[in-house]
Structure formats: structure tokens, C-alpha cells
Design an enzyme around this catalytic site. Structure first.
Site, PDB file in Angstrom:
ATOM      1  N   LYS A 110       1.399  19.571   1.666  1.00 46.47           N
ATOM      2  CA  LYS A 110       1.748  20.541   2.810  1.00 46.47           C
ATOM      3  C   LYS A 110       1.287  21.941   2.397  1.00 46.47           C
ATOM      4  O   LYS A 110       0.402  22.392   3.273  1.00 46.47           O
ATOM      5  CB  LYS A 110       3.372  20.785   2.956  1.00 46.47           C
ATOM      6  CG  LYS A 110       3.626  21.121   4.241  1.00 46.47           C
ATOM      7  CD  LYS A 110       5.164  21.286   4.557  1.00 46.47           C
ATOM      8  CE  LYS A 110       5.946  19.890   4.541  1.00 46.47           C
ATOM      9  NZ  LYS A 110       7.138  20.069   4.430  1.00 46.47           N
ATOM     10  N   ARG A 131      10.083  25.373   3.205  1.00 47.73           N
ATOM     11  CA  ARG A 131       9.718  24.025   3.176  1.00 47.73           C
ATOM     12  C   ARG A 131       9.444  23.113   1.833  1.00 47.73           C
ATOM     13  O   ARG A 131       8.779  23.925   1.240  1.00 47.73           O
ATOM     14  CB  ARG A 131       8.456  23.881   4.370  1.00 47.73           C
ATOM     15  CG  ARG A 131       8.699  24.655   5.469  1.00 47.73           C
ATOM     16  CD  ARG A 131       7.568  24.768   6.159  1.00 47.73           C
ATOM     17  NE  ARG A 131       7.088  23.526   6.988  1.00 47.73           N
ATOM     18  CZ  ARG A 131       5.969  23.280   7.572  1.00 47.73           C
ATOM     19  NH1 ARG A 131       4.985  23.988   7.569  1.00 47.73           N
ATOM     20  NH2 ARG A 131       6.079  22.217   8.101  1.00 47.73           N
ATOM     21  N   GLY A 154      10.818  13.565   5.069  1.00 47.55           N
ATOM     22  CA  GLY A 154      12.406  13.481   5.160  1.00 47.55           C
ATOM     23  C   GLY A 154      13.219  13.397   4.144  1.00 47.55           C
ATOM     24  O   GLY A 154      14.576  13.263   3.766  1.00 47.55           O
ATOM     25  N   MET A 191      13.360  15.402   1.307  1.00 50.93           N
ATOM     26  CA  MET A 191      13.507  16.369   0.664  1.00 50.93           C
ATOM     27  C   MET A 191      13.840  17.424   1.987  1.00 50.93           C
ATOM     28  O   MET A 191      13.901  17.216   2.955  1.00 50.93           O
ATOM     29  CB  MET A 191      12.651  17.224  -0.037  1.00 50.93           C
ATOM     30  CG  MET A 191      12.285  16.352  -1.564  1.00 50.93           C
ATOM     31  SD  MET A 191      11.127  16.916  -2.665  1.00 50.93           S
ATOM     32  CE  MET A 191       9.588  16.858  -1.482  1.00 50.93           C
ATOM     33  N   HIS A 215      12.673   9.327  12.309  1.00 49.31           N
ATOM     34  CA  HIS A 215      12.529   8.650  11.075  1.00 49.31           C
ATOM     35  C   HIS A 215      12.522   7.337  10.777  1.00 49.31           C
ATOM     36  O   HIS A 215      11.955   6.814   9.983  1.00 49.31           O
ATOM     37  CB  HIS A 215      14.190   9.263  10.528  1.00 49.31           C
ATOM     38  CG  HIS A 215      14.363   8.737   9.071  1.00 49.31           C
ATOM     39  ND1 HIS A 215      15.065   7.712   8.662  1.00 49.31           N
ATOM     40  CD2 HIS A 215      13.983   9.153   7.825  1.00 49.31           C
ATOM     41  CE1 HIS A 215      15.185   7.362   7.337  1.00 49.31           C
ATOM     42  NE2 HIS A 215      14.481   8.338   6.794  1.00 49.31           N
ATOM     43  N   ARG A 257       0.800 -25.646 -12.825  1.00 49.60           N
ATOM     44  CA  ARG A 257       1.884 -25.963 -13.670  1.00 49.60           C
ATOM     45  C   ARG A 257       2.206 -27.583 -13.607  1.00 49.60           C
ATOM     46  O   ARG A 257       2.823 -28.055 -12.524  1.00 49.60           O
ATOM     47  CB  ARG A 257       3.090 -25.314 -13.232  1.00 49.60           C
ATOM     48  CG  ARG A 257       2.914 -23.612 -13.359  1.00 49.60           C
ATOM     49  CD  ARG A 257       4.053 -23.193 -12.776  1.00 49.60           C
ATOM     50  NE  ARG A 257       4.177 -21.436 -12.889  1.00 49.60           N
ATOM     51  CZ  ARG A 257       3.556 -20.872 -12.198  1.00 49.60           C
ATOM     52  NH1 ARG A 257       3.139 -20.928 -10.847  1.00 49.60           N
ATOM     53  NH2 ARG A 257       3.687 -19.289 -12.405  1.00 49.60           N
ATOM     54  N   ARG A 268      -2.252 -26.540 -17.070  1.00 50.31           N
ATOM     55  CA  ARG A 268      -1.655 -26.139 -18.388  1.00 50.31           C
ATOM     56  C   ARG A 268      -0.775 -27.437 -18.679  1.00 50.31           C
ATOM     57  O   ARG A 268      -0.137 -28.018 -17.699  1.00 50.31           O
ATOM     58  CB  ARG A 268      -0.574 -24.979 -17.918  1.00 50.31           C
ATOM     59  CG  ARG A 268       0.064 -24.636 -19.205  1.00 50.31           C
ATOM     60  CD  ARG A 268       1.361 -23.497 -19.002  1.00 50.31           C
ATOM     61  NE  ARG A 268       2.277 -24.028 -17.831  1.00 50.31           N
ATOM     62  CZ  ARG A 268       2.971 -23.065 -17.501  1.00 50.31           C
ATOM     63  NH1 ARG A 268       3.054 -21.809 -17.674  1.00 50.31           N
ATOM     64  NH2 ARG A 268       3.960 -23.322 -16.606  1.00 50.31           N
ATOM     65  N   SER A 288      -5.702 -17.108 -21.331  1.00 45.64           N
ATOM     66  CA  SER A 288      -5.310 -16.803 -19.986  1.00 45.64           C
ATOM     67  C   SER A 288      -3.971 -16.084 -20.273  1.00 45.64           C
ATOM     68  O   SER A 288      -3.152 -16.454 -21.074  1.00 45.64           O
ATOM     69  CB  SER A 288      -4.966 -17.853 -19.159  1.00 45.64           C
ATOM     70  OG  SER A 288      -4.371 -17.539 -18.080  1.00 45.64           O
ATOM     71  N   CYS A 302      -2.628 -14.875 -15.484  1.00 46.87           N
ATOM     72  CA  CYS A 302      -2.123 -15.911 -14.327  1.00 46.87           C
ATOM     73  C   CYS A 302      -0.668 -15.625 -14.449  1.00 46.87           C
ATOM     74  O   CYS A 302      -0.053 -16.182 -13.588  1.00 46.87           O
ATOM     75  CB  CYS A 302      -2.342 -17.285 -14.915  1.00 46.87           C
ATOM     76  SG  CYS A 302      -1.476 -17.629 -16.448  1.00 46.87           S
ATOM     77  N   TYR A 350     -11.112 -12.739 -14.639  1.00 47.30           N
ATOM     78  CA  TYR A 350     -10.457 -13.360 -13.444  1.00 47.30           C
ATOM     79  C   TYR A 350      -8.932 -12.976 -13.499  1.00 47.30           C
ATOM     80  O   TYR A 350      -8.338 -12.903 -14.415  1.00 47.30           O
ATOM     81  CB  TYR A 350     -10.820 -14.742 -12.909  1.00 47.30           C
ATOM     82  CG  TYR A 350     -10.025 -15.698 -14.008  1.00 47.30           C
ATOM     83  CD1 TYR A 350      -8.817 -16.129 -13.695  1.00 47.30           C
ATOM     84  CD2 TYR A 350     -10.736 -16.052 -15.150  1.00 47.30           C
ATOM     85  CE1 TYR A 350      -8.202 -16.870 -14.330  1.00 47.30           C
ATOM     86  CE2 TYR A 350      -9.938 -17.117 -15.871  1.00 47.30           C
ATOM     87  CZ  TYR A 350      -8.685 -17.370 -15.625  1.00 47.30           C
ATOM     88  OH  TYR A 350      -7.953 -18.253 -16.398  1.00 47.30           O
TER      89      TYR A 350
HETATM   90  P1  ADP Z   1       9.307  17.759   6.416  1.00 44.29           P
HETATM   91  O1  ADP Z   1       8.429  17.742   5.245  1.00 44.29           O
HETATM   92  O2  ADP Z   1      10.474  17.009   6.443  1.00 44.29           O
HETATM   93  O3  ADP Z   1       8.338  17.132   7.822  1.00 44.29           O
HETATM   94  P2  ADP Z   1       8.748  20.426   7.410  1.00 44.29           P
HETATM   95  O4  ADP Z   1       8.831  21.181   6.282  1.00 44.29           O
HETATM   96  O5  ADP Z   1       7.444  19.789   7.860  1.00 44.29           O
HETATM   97  O6  ADP Z   1       9.757  19.140   6.738  1.00 44.29           O
HETATM   98  O7  ADP Z   1       9.543  21.100   8.499  1.00 44.29           O
HETATM   99  C1  ADP Z   1      10.462  20.071   9.361  1.00 44.29           C
HETATM  100  C2  ADP Z   1      10.298  20.760  10.690  1.00 44.29           C
HETATM  101  O8  ADP Z   1      10.207  22.279  10.783  1.00 44.29           O
HETATM  102  C3  ADP Z   1       8.609  20.491  11.178  1.00 44.29           C
HETATM  103  O9  ADP Z   1       8.780  19.668  12.345  1.00 44.29           O
HETATM  104  C4  ADP Z   1       7.932  21.848  11.591  1.00 44.29           C
HETATM  105  O10 ADP Z   1       7.592  21.752  12.850  1.00 44.29           O
HETATM  106  C5  ADP Z   1       9.148  22.874  11.652  1.00 44.29           C
HETATM  107  N1  ADP Z   1       8.750  23.981  11.076  1.00 44.29           N
HETATM  108  C6  ADP Z   1       8.399  24.336   9.746  1.00 44.29           C
HETATM  109  N2  ADP Z   1       8.271  25.584   9.358  1.00 44.29           N
HETATM  110  C7  ADP Z   1       8.018  26.201  10.597  1.00 44.29           C
HETATM  111  C8  ADP Z   1       7.663  27.521  11.148  1.00 44.29           C
HETATM  112  N3  ADP Z   1       7.011  28.276  10.236  1.00 44.29           N
HETATM  113  N4  ADP Z   1       7.856  27.869  12.365  1.00 44.29           N
HETATM  114  C9  ADP Z   1       8.079  26.959  13.176  1.00 44.29           C
HETATM  115  N5  ADP Z   1       8.643  25.488  13.022  1.00 44.29           N
HETATM  116  C10 ADP Z   1       8.500  25.278  11.635  1.00 44.29           C
HETATM  117 MG    MG Z   2       4.724 -18.896 -20.186  1.00 43.65          MG
HETATM  118 MG    MG Z   3       6.856  18.206   8.222  1.00 42.72          MG
END
Ligand code: ADP
Ligand code: MG
Ligand code: MG
Length: 926
Positions: free
Chosen positions: A53, A123, A132, A134, A491, A612, A668, A816, A883, A903
Site C-alpha cells: 500500500k 492504515r 481485511g 489487519m 469481504h 503403482r 514400479r 525417481s 513422482c 521430469y
Molecule cells: P484495507 O487494507 O483493509 O483495505 P485500508 O487501509 O485501505 O484498509 O482502509 C480501509 C478504507 O478506509 C479504504 O476503503 C479507504 O478508502 C478508507 N481510507 C483509508 N485512508 C483514508 C483516507 N486518508 N481518507 C479517506 N478514506 C480513507
Molecule cells: Mg514409496
Molecule cells: Mg484498502
């Protein structure tokens, strides 16, 4: 700087003194903070340090895309954080402060200031995106004072309070741990919000007034106080460090660990933290937030794809809070922004040269881009996008090949619903097609049920209102996923695309009731455990079970469908022909029957690497003769039984040779311990005694005599042929007789037979068996006056064989690698007995991955390398193959290529994957 902040910084500085030495040794750079915006320090190549990112935010900023300014705290800090008891390098707080100042001066705002407050997002962002998994926190910098400032400067107090309640909600959840305490419980903040909406009888959160939002903020704060016994922090720097630590900590949350397991991401990589000025999609009706893909990530088609919500913030789209609009509708609602977005779409694809998945926000008609990454896609889309981008000259053939995860080829080959059965099936609803393919199974309403049912051997379709990252495990266990809420970037859709799961999302007519455990679609009510079928290519939902049928590609390969009638086949064929052009590794198959062999040849197998022979003895009346042979009291009796087996075995070999049409066939000799063939229960034992005309007690005694404590390490493999040479003799005779028969006559086939002796650990073992094979070969060739082209070699599947490969190579024409047994014997671990501890091992990340699925390159792989080197010392031209199960695993195939094998031999359905993986290995290691 406030008092609390100073305290935090001081505390960090103190803990640092004792640990800097260790970090210095590791030669970590002293620069931990990288800005993007007016001045940009990073670029797209710096993903290791900045995370995906952060690196792409920098790249976008430097090519002039509208990115709100910010900075990235590098992944090295994550490593430091975990190595040093969750503390930070001493210089970090100063650099962060400086970076915040830079943003402040660019935007004329001030962090924690009342008049024009700067808000930021905090972020996560790992090297490979882990969507999603973290945490992210938005609107940070708001407190009871700055919220008033934001209200004034924006002239929109509803908006300011909406930001504040969102911030408290996220901060409370992610940093302060106020979350649902069980799967059945609703998220507590969400629950409060829903309650208020119900009370006020409003549809969506955007209908709440300023006063409502203020009340919500109060309720949220008291929830936090009740749950955590501490107050929501008002100090903005305390907020900033709290959020930063929470993001670093989320690298080790349960779902992130599970995700890393699934995708073999090393725990050491760590995440970066991105801190970025907020822009606001919730600032009114000319504001919006959305997610878009430059092409359709479900089927790969070149169309603009995505969705957005007016007057909302990022998370809303993904979380499925409101069902978003399809991107095309933006052309009507905010035409200028739509045109701007189209331009960005083109610029991103041209610049990054791959399908992009990007996040945008429109604030008061102004477009901002918040993230871009190479979009996750289904297997089908991966293939289609690569092929079409190569045709559009956006990438070379080599790049296109490398862009397709080898496993993706599989999704062109998976079964579809049987067209006839599909016509007859009752359609009960429709949703958005988010993961192509056909899935049938019993309804499970929770991830836990899905997992439990699958463990019982049932197939399930996970049906939920929406999924959250905590459902990952249940999703892994399901045939398919159906959600009633959420759009194509929800998600559920995201994960399904990545896992290659069949998925339908946003099926809004479907009502799922978790309490009653029912799924209602129109008049149809289904219960948990009832069968449901979903077609992730059309979005149609069916009641009951539907039979499946072969994929288009398979139908073309087997002659049931014309090639020019199937675009899927065209894609398949294109990728396979590219792959064959670039690979040097041959691909064979493990096949025991002519039918399997034919299927493999259709998929492109260039020979059989493992047949086999024991599998041939389980059928019909053969098993009885086999048992007679095993129970024989002496050699005479044994020979008489073997004589009866010979014609069966010969017929099998004739079939295989014919099916393979002159390609090499490795056979074999008998491998498993004999008692595997004997019956376990007394009734069958008694019948057997009668059939063979021997006393019941005799059968029992022989079974007892053959009993082994540890059959895996007992009398099996070549040991059998050594104590019962007549078995080897029969098998060799059947083989050469078959070869002689097939290599004569009008339709003569030139035979290339390779006889393989299993479980050899000593040169003398191989020599013993070799003598028999050569003698029988000479006899048969003389009798039929033919010359048969054959090799004799061995499997390398015990460590001793690998270690003494130089000696064994004197006798062997080929090796093999039987890496299933080699892994078992090297790790001292039986594949069938891993169940008790494997889950624990996984969660502790002791094995990077299952060593039986992907070759343990640093352990078992060393033995393979050793055997290759020593084998070639003795015999430079010795033929080398593999194999074991690993031969179908792309990472292991890469290893085989690097190690210089000739192979790989995998099961028939994995042959196309292996062809592609072999080409990729060559391209990667050129
Ligand atoms: P993920 O990695 O789970 O996608 P993000 O870090 O991308 O999480 O953030 C989740 C949401 O928050 C994203 O959809 C993004 O659009 C929004 N977001 C993140 N930073 C900003 C920001 N600086 N301004 C507006 N929206 C933000
Ligand atoms: Mg064997
Ligand atoms: Mg994102």
C-alpha cells in the site's frame, strides 16, 4: 505537544537505549519514515520496506495522481517492535512528528488544533496485500474539541459528528478491544447503531441527524468505559500511537496468521503503517467512496467494474453496511467524477501494466485515489486477463505466463453443473456472481458449523448475511459462499476470488435468520443442513442438490465439444502452448489404468512417471488370487498363484502401453506390505478360507505371522521382491510379454519401459532385483524375437538411498524421487498421523506449510540435491524425475527445475498446472 505525548515519547526513548545495539547488528536503516505527497520518498519497487500500500501510494503520488499526503512507517519498525517487547526505535517519534508537520503545512491544517483540524487515517499494509486481515483506523485526530472545529470549518456539523462516531467506533474496536465476544453476538457498536436506527425508524446511517450522532457518540463512549474501565482518549498523539501499535499488533492476530499460512507468507515480513490525511466521502451528496477494478475480477472481462456509495466512508462499501451501487451508475449521479475516474482507470492500467483494484473517495466533487494494487482475481480471470493483456501489448508472453498463478488453470477445468440437471432445478433467487463455478452442499449458517460439517465429510455452502475476516476458516471449508448483503467488493467476494471459491453475494431477496436457522427466498424456506446449489458464474441460487458435469475444456479435449465453440478452451490452449514453448522440465503423470493415462495425455502428459502395480491387484477376482499368493505356505504354492495373476497383469500393461502410444512408461514393482491385501474381519476371512480350501485357522495363523508393528517401515518395497523373487519375476514377465505383444503387428508401438524398484537403500538390494529383471527380459525377447527398449532404476525414498546415491547409480539407469516416503522417512513423521498436532503446528507457524503438500526444500530438498549431485558423479546421464505428491505443487516444481531434474510426474488433473509451473520456473530462474 501535550503532556501525555511527551510521556509516551520519553518512555519509548528509555526502553530504546538497551536495545539499539541489537538493531544495529541487524543493520537496519536509520530511516523509518517515508513521505508521500508534494515530496515523495518512496516508489513502487520498495514494497519490502513500505508494504504494498505504502509503495503504491508513493508511486501514484509521483505520477501525479491525486493522493492525499501522508507517510509510511516502514516494515523494519514492525520487526523492531516485535523483537523489542513492542517498543519503537528511539528516533521514530521525532520523525513522525516531522512528517506530521509536513502534512500540516501542505494542507494548512493542524493536528489536534481546533480551528482547522487535520485528521488522518492509520492504515496497515504488508508486502503482499492481506485484505481485511489487519486493521485500519479513520478520522483520527478528532476529540470533543476538534469535532467542533471540523463542524465550523466544514459548515456541516452532521458530517463532523458522523466522522467522530465512526472514529470512536473503530478506535474502540481495534485499539481498545471492544468487540463481539462470541460468534452469535453482534458487534457492540453496530448493535447500538442499529438500535438507534430502529428507534428512529430510519433506513440507513446517513439518515441520522447531528443530534442523533451526538447521542451516539455519548453511547459509544460509555460502552467503552463500561467494557474497558478507561475513557476514550482525547489526546491526539496518544490516539496516533495507540492506533499505530494496534496496526503493528494486528500483524499477529489470528486471522492474519491463518491467512499467511494459506498463502505461505513468512511471519518475518511484517506490516508497514501508513498515516495519511483524511479526505471525506461522507461530506454530503456530492461526496462518495468506492472501490473499482480496471477489469472484471470474477471473469476477467475488460469492463470497468466496481461500486460506490454516496455520502459514505471507505469501510462502508466493503463491510456491506449499505448495498452499494454499480460503478456505471456514477455516470448519472456524478458525471464529472465518473469521467475523472475513467481517466484514472486507464492511467493506472497503463502505468502498472496489470489489472488494478483501487480505492477512491470523492469529496465535494473532487476525486482522490487512496490505494491501488494488482487486483486479486479468480483463476479464470487470471488466465483471461493475462492472455488479453498480452494481445493488447500491455505485457509480453513471458510476463503474462508469470502473472497466472499456476493453480489458476485448475479453475478452467473444474466441473460445472450438468446442463440437463440445471434446467430441471428450481431457481429460488439471484445474487451477484462473485466467484465462478458450481457448488452444491448443505446449508451452514456459521463458519464453525461449516468447519464441523466438513470434518464429518459433508459438503457445505456457507450462507451468511455478510462475512467478516473471522469467517475465513469456515470459508476455506465450504464448497461455496452465499451472502444476502454486500456487493462485489465485499469481504465475501474478495476472499472467494482469492481462495477460488464459488461465491454469490448481495442476494438481497434471500433472508437469513440466524436465530431460527432458516434461509428464506420467496416462498421457499430452507433449514440448516438442507441442500442448496449456487452457480457463481450466473448468480443463480437453486434449491436442492444438482449433479455436476465436465468443464468445457475437458469436453473439448475429449471430443464432446468443438474447440471453436469455447472461449475458455481457447484461453486454456493459448496458455498451455506458451508454457510448452518456455519450459525445459518434462511433465509426466502418475497413472495406474489406461483411462487415467488417456486423461493425462489429453492434458498434455508426456509419459507415465509412476504406475503403482499394487492398485491392479485389488479388483474383482484378482484380490482372491492375490490373497492365495500371500497365504501360500511355500514357493510352489506361491508360484501357482502368481501364474494365475500373470495374465491379468499382462493385460493391464498392454492397456497402459497402448494408451501411452510410445511415450515412456515407468512401472514400479510391488511396494506395500502384504497384509494390506488381507481381510480384516472374521466373516470375510472364513469365506476366504472356504474359497481357497484351507482351514480357517491356517488363514488366521498366516495373518498373525505377517503382522507388523510398523508396516510403513517393515517388509515392503524391494524387501518383498528380495524374499519372494518369484513376485518380481512374475511382474517382469508380465511387463515384457505385454511389451513384446504391443511392439509387434500392424499397429506396432515402440515401447519405452522403465522398471522401477521401490524403497532401495543399498546398492546390493537394487543389484539383486536387477538380475531378475534382466534375466526375464532376455528370456522374453529371445522367445518373441523382439528387442524391447527398457531401463531399470530405483526410487529414492529413504535417506540412505540419497546419501549413497553415487553407489546406487552404478546399478540404476534412472532415479525417481519418491518424495512422499522421503518426507516421511526424513522427518520421521507418518503422513497419516499428523492430525493430532498439525493444527497446533500451523498456528505456531512451525512448518511454513504442510511438508507433504509442498516439498520441505531446506530439509528433504537437501537430500534430493545431494542425490542428484552424487548420482550424476557416477553416471552423468542418469535420468532424474520426481513422482511424489509434490510433483504437482508449483513451488516444489520450481525446486525440481532448479535442481536439474528431467521430469516431474503428477496426478492427471494436475498435469496442466505442472506444465505452467514448469514454464514459470524456467522464466523465473533464467
Ligand atoms: P484495507 O487494507 O483493509 O483495505 P485500508 O487501509 O485501505 O484498509 O482502509 C480501509 C478504507 O478506509 C479504504 O476503503 C479507504 O478508502 C478508507 N481510507 C483509508 N485512508 C483514508 C483516507 N486518508 N481518507 C479517506 N478514506 C480513507
Ligand atoms: Mg514409496
Ligand atoms: Mg484498502
Amino acid at each position: 505537544m501535550s503532556k501525555t505525548t511527551k510521556a509516551v515519547v520519553k518512555k519509548q526513548a528509555k526502553t530504546k537505549a538497551s536495545t539499539t545495539k541489537r538493531t544495529a547488528n541487524k543493520s537496519v536503516s536509520t530511516n523509518f519514515v517515508y513521505a508521500f505527497g508534494k515530496k515523495t520518498d518512496g516508489n513502487a519497487t520498495m514494497r519490502d520496506l513500505l508494504g504494498g500500500k505504502g509503495a503504491n501510494l508513493a508511486e501514484m503520488a509521483s505520477i501525479g495522481l491525486p493522493v492525499p499526503p501522508g507517510f509510511t512507517i516502514s516494515t523494519e519498525v514492525c520487526g523492531y517492535y516485535y523483537d523489542n517487547g513492542k517498543t519503537y526505535p528511539a528516533s521514530l517519534s521525532k520523525s513522525v512528528l516531522k512528517a506530521i508537520k509536513q502534512i500540516e503545512s501542505q494542507l494548512g491544517k493542524s493536528f489536534g488544533g481546533r480551528s482547522n483540524p487535520l485528521l488522518v487515517s492509520v492504515r496497515s499494509g504488508a508486502r503482499d496485500s492481506m485484505p481485511g486481515m489487519m486493521d485500519t483506523i479513520l478520522n483520527l485526530g478528532l476529540n470533543d474539541v476538534t469535532v467542533e472545529g471540523l463542524a465550523e470549518i466544514s459548515g456541516n456539523s452532521r458530517f463532523a459528528w458522523d466522522c467522530y462516531r465512526r472514529f470512536i467506533q473503530m478506535y474502540g474496536d481495534v485499539v481498545m478491544g471492544v468487540q463481539a465476544r462470541s460468534e452469535e453476538e453482534e458487534e457492540p457498536f453496530h448493535e447500538i447503531l442499529e438500535k438507534m436506527k430502529r428507534k428512529l425508524k430510519v433506513e440507513t446511517d446517513s439518515d441520522l441527524s447531528t443530534e442523533n450522532l451526538k447521542a451516539l457518540v455519548d453511547q459509544y463512549k460509555s460502552l467503552i468505559r463500561k467494557r474497558t474501565r478507561s475513557a476514550f482518549p482525547q489526546d491526539v498523539f496518544e490516539q496516533l500511537w495507540g492506533a499505530t501499535s494496534a496496526v503493528f499488533s494486528s500483524w499477529r492476530n489470528e486471522r492474519a496468521i491463518l491467512y499467511r499460512q494459506q498463502y505461505a507468507i513468512p511471519a518475518e515480513w511484517g506490516t508497514a503503517v501508513n498515516i495519511q490525511a483524511m479526505v471525506f466521502g461522507n461530506a454530503g451528496d456530492d461526496s462518495a467512496t468506492g472501490v473499482a477494478f480496471t477489469r472484471d475480477p470474477a471473469n476477467g472481462e475488460k469492463v470497468f467494474y466496481g461500486e460506490y456509495l454516496i455520502n459514505a466512508q471507505g469501510e462502508d462499501v466493503v463491510a456491506g453496511v449499505r448495498t452499494p451501487n454499480a460503478i456505471a451508475k456514477l455516470a448519472d449521479e456524478l458525471p464529472q467524477s465518473y469521467r475523472d475516474l475513467e481517466k484514472v482507470r486507464n492511467k493506472l492500467e497503463k502505468h502498472f501494466k496489470d489489472m488494478q483494484d483501487f480505492e477512491f473517495t470523492i469529496e465535494g466533487g473532487r476525486l482522490f485515489i487512496l490505494q491501488t494494487r494488482n487486483g486479486k482475481r479468480t483463476g479464470l480471470a487470471a488466465v483471461r486477463i493475462a492472455v488479453e493483456m498480452q494481445r493488447e501489448r500491455l505485457m509480453s508472453q513471458e510476463t503474462a505466463l508469470l502473472k497466472i498463478p499456476a493453480e489458476s488453470i485448475d479453475s478452467l477445468l473444474v466441473p460445472v453443473f450438468d446442463p440437463k440437471a440445471l434446467k430441471a432445478a428450481p431457481i429460488i433467487g439471484k445474487g451477484l456472481p462473485a466467484g465462478p463455478g458450481a457448488a452444491t452442499g448443505r446449508i451452514a449458517f456459521t463458519a464453525a458449523t461449516a468447519e464441523a460439517e466438513t470434518r464429518k465429510g459433508n459438503k457445505v455452502v456457507l450462507c451468511r448475511n455478510e462475512t467478516s475476516p473471522d469467517d475465513l476458516k469456515g470459508m476455506l471449508h465450504s464448497q461455496g459462499i452465499l451472502t444476502s448483503r454486500g456487493g462485489v467488493s465485499s469481504h465475501a467476494a474478495l476472499v472467494a476470488r482469492q481462495l477460488g471459491k464459488v461465491c454469490i453475494c448481495g442476494a438481497s431477496e434471500v433472508v437469513i435468520n440466524y436465530d431460527k436457522k432458516t434461509l428464506t427466498a420467496g416462498k421457499v424456506v430452507l433449514k440448516e443442513g438442507d441442500y442448496i446449489s449456487i452457480d457463481g458464474s450466473t448468480g443463480l441460487i437453486y434449491k436442492g442438490m444438482i449433479e455436476s458435469a465436465d468443464s468445457e475444456v475437458k469436453r473439448v479435449l475429449e471430443g464432446g465439444l468443438k474447440a471453436n465453440k469455447s472461449y475458455t478452451y481457447e484461453l486454456f490452449q493459448t496458455v498451455m502452448s506458451w508454457a510448452d514453448k518456455h519450459r525445459t522440465l518434462n511433465v509426466r503423470t502418475n497413472a495406474d489404468t489406461p483411462a487415467m493415462a488417456k486423461q493425462a495425455v489429453a492434458f498434455g502428459a508426456e509419459g507415465i512417471g509412476l504406475c503403482r502395480t499394487e492398485h491392479m491387484f485389488f479388483d474383482g477376482e484378482r484380490i482372491d488370487i492375490m490373497r492365495q499368493m500371500i497365504l501360500a505356505a511355500d514357493e510352489v504354492q506361491r508360484r501357482s498363484a502368481l501364474k494365475k495373476l500373470l495374465p491379468f497383469q499382462k493385460k493391464d500393461f498392454v492397456g497402459l502401453f497402448k494408451a501411452m502410444e510410445g511415450r515412456p512408461v515407468t512401472i514400479r514393482l510391488l511396494d506395500p506390505p502384504l497384509h494390506e491385501f488381507l481381510p480384516h474381519d472374521d466373516v470375510v476371512r472364513r469365506q476366504l478360507a472356504e474359497k481357497l480350501g484351507v482351514p480357517f485357522d491356517f488363514v488366521i495363523d498366516r495373518i498373525k505371522a505377517l503382522h507388523e508393528e510398523n508396516p510403513m517401515l517393515g517388509c515392503r518395497g524391494c524387501r518383498l521382491g528380495i524374499i519372494y523373487p518369484e513376485i518380481t519375476e512374475m511382474q517382469a514377465r508380465a511387463l515384457f510379454e505385454a511389451a513384446a505383444q504391443v511392439s509387434k503387428g500392424k499397429k506396432a508401438i515402440k515401447i519405452k519401459a522403465e522398471i522401477m524398484i521401490p524403497l532401495v537403500g543399498f546398492r546390493a538390494e537394487l543389484a539383486d532385483q536387477l538380475a531378475i529383471v534382466h534375466r526375464v527380459a532376455a528370456e522374453v525377447m529371445k522367445k518373441h524375437k523382439v528387442k524391447i527398449d527398457y531401463l531399470v532404476g530405483t526410487m529414492i525414498e529413504v535417506p540412505r538411498a540419497a546419501i549413497t546415491a553415487d553407489e546406487i547409480a552404478h546399478e540404476a539407469d534412472f532415479f525417481s524421487f519418491g518424495t512422499n516416503d522421503l518426507t516421511q522417512t526424513t522427518l520421521g513423521l507418518s503422513r497419516d498421523d499428523m492430525g493430532l498436532f498439525y493444527d497446533q503446528y500451523q498456528s505456531k507457524e512451525i512448518y511454513n506449510q504442510n511438508p507433504f503438500a509442498s516439498l520441505d526444500q531446506t530439509g528433504v530438498g537437501k537430500l534430493v540435491e545431494l542425490a542428484v549431485e552424487r548420482g550424476r558423479q557416477t553416471k552423468p546421464n542418469i535420468k532424474l524425475g520426481i513422482c511424489g505428491e509434490h510433483a504437482g505443487d508449483p513451488m516444489s516444481i520450481d525446486f525440481c527445475h532448479r535442481t536439474g531434474l528431467n521430469y516431474v510426474s503428477c496426478s492427471p488433473p494436475r498435469v496442466p498446472i505442472a506444465r505452467l509451473a514448469a514454464a514459470q520456473a524456467r522464466l523465473r530462474n533464467k
